[in-house]
Enzyme design. Structure first.
Site, PDB file in Angstrom:
ATOM      1  N   CYS A  77      -2.530   0.529  -4.168  1.00  0.00           N
ATOM      2  CA  CYS A  77      -2.970  -0.091  -3.144  1.00  0.00           C
ATOM      3  C   CYS A  77      -4.469   0.092  -2.956  1.00  0.00           C
ATOM      4  CB  CYS A  77      -2.331   0.766  -1.720  1.00  0.00           C
ATOM      5  SG  CYS A  77      -2.595  -0.255   0.000  1.00  0.00           S
ATOM      6  N   HIS A 175       3.286  -1.036  -2.704  1.00  0.00           N
ATOM      7  CA  HIS A 175       3.704   0.409  -2.974  1.00  0.00           C
ATOM      8  C   HIS A 175       4.783   0.617  -3.604  1.00  0.00           C
ATOM      9  CE1 HIS A 175       0.607   2.189  -0.272  1.00  0.00           C
ATOM     10  NE2 HIS A 175       0.613   0.922   0.443  1.00  0.00           N
ATOM     11  N   GLU A 177       6.228   3.286  -4.496  1.00  0.00           N
ATOM     12  CA  GLU A 177       7.157   4.234  -4.004  1.00  0.00           C
ATOM     13  C   GLU A 177       7.749   4.064  -2.813  1.00  0.00           C
ATOM     14  OE1 GLU A 177       3.101   4.574  -1.558  1.00  0.00           O
ATOM     15  OE2 GLU A 177       3.911   3.747  -3.789  1.00  0.00           O
TER      16      GLU A 177
END
Length: 197
Positions: A77, A175, A177
């Site tokens: 990001c 993202h 994650e």
């Protein structure tokens, strides 16, 4: 394998650490230049405003360390955007690893882009085993335009580079994650990338 998540006060570090933990991998949070240099893999996260994040990096001297790293580095990001030449956000000078200038989404579209968007035109080991047009979770108002270093693209009003690569540096605008099994696969691929370190 030693995995370090750079902790410089402007990152989504806990969610990344938990994502690795779910994969059975322990990652270390650190702002130590020595520990970062000794890592096998480095995650460079980022959340928030570009100029503030860059000030944090300069204060710790990490802005000069990161570009010298020779092991695989993954910017996530804002972390990816700070690896670019510059960002319109706060007229921020970046680290100049990716030869592209970050711009703001304009026109009749809702900013920030929040939610799931698909990634396509996938290249590099980072996306091994990932089908075209998989959906990844994104939250951003600024983007890297299409460029020679793009290894994935997405569309939000315009087509933009949702992932970049130059040598041992990788960057993703989304993202991983927060992107379920596909995101975990991308993180796993990053750990398995051939290293020259």
């Amino acid at each position: 394998m030693k995995i370090v998540i750079i902790d410089y006060g402007a990152g989504n570090i806990q969610s990344i650490k938990f994502a690795f933990k779910r994969m059975g991998v322990e990652a270390i949070l650190s702002d130590s230049k020595e520990e970062i240099r000794q890592a096998d893999r480095i995650i460079f996260p980022g959340v928030g405003e570009a100029s503030y994040a860059m000030q944090k990096l300069k204060k710790s001297g990490l802005d000069t360390v990161i570009p010298t790293l020779s092991q695989p580095v993954l910017g996530i990001c804002l972390g990816m955007q700070l690896l670019c030449n510059s960002s319109k956000e706060g007229n921020t000078q970046g680290m100049g690893i990716f030869n592209v200038d970050v711009k703001k989404f304009e026109g009749n579209i809702k900013v920030p882009q929040i939610g799931w968007n698909n990634i396509s035109n996938l290249k590099s080991q980072l996306f091994e085993g990932i089908p075209e047009n998989e959906f990844m979770y994104s939250v951003h108002s600024f983007y890297a335009p299409l460029c020679a270093e793009a290894i994935a693209t997405s569309e939000y009003g315009i087509q933009y580079a949702s992932a970049l690569q130059k040598n041992n540096f990788y960057g993703v605008q989304f993202h991983p994650e927060k992107s379920s099994k596909v995101g975990a696969q991308i993180l796993s691929n990053f750990l398995n990338i051939n290293s020259k370190k």
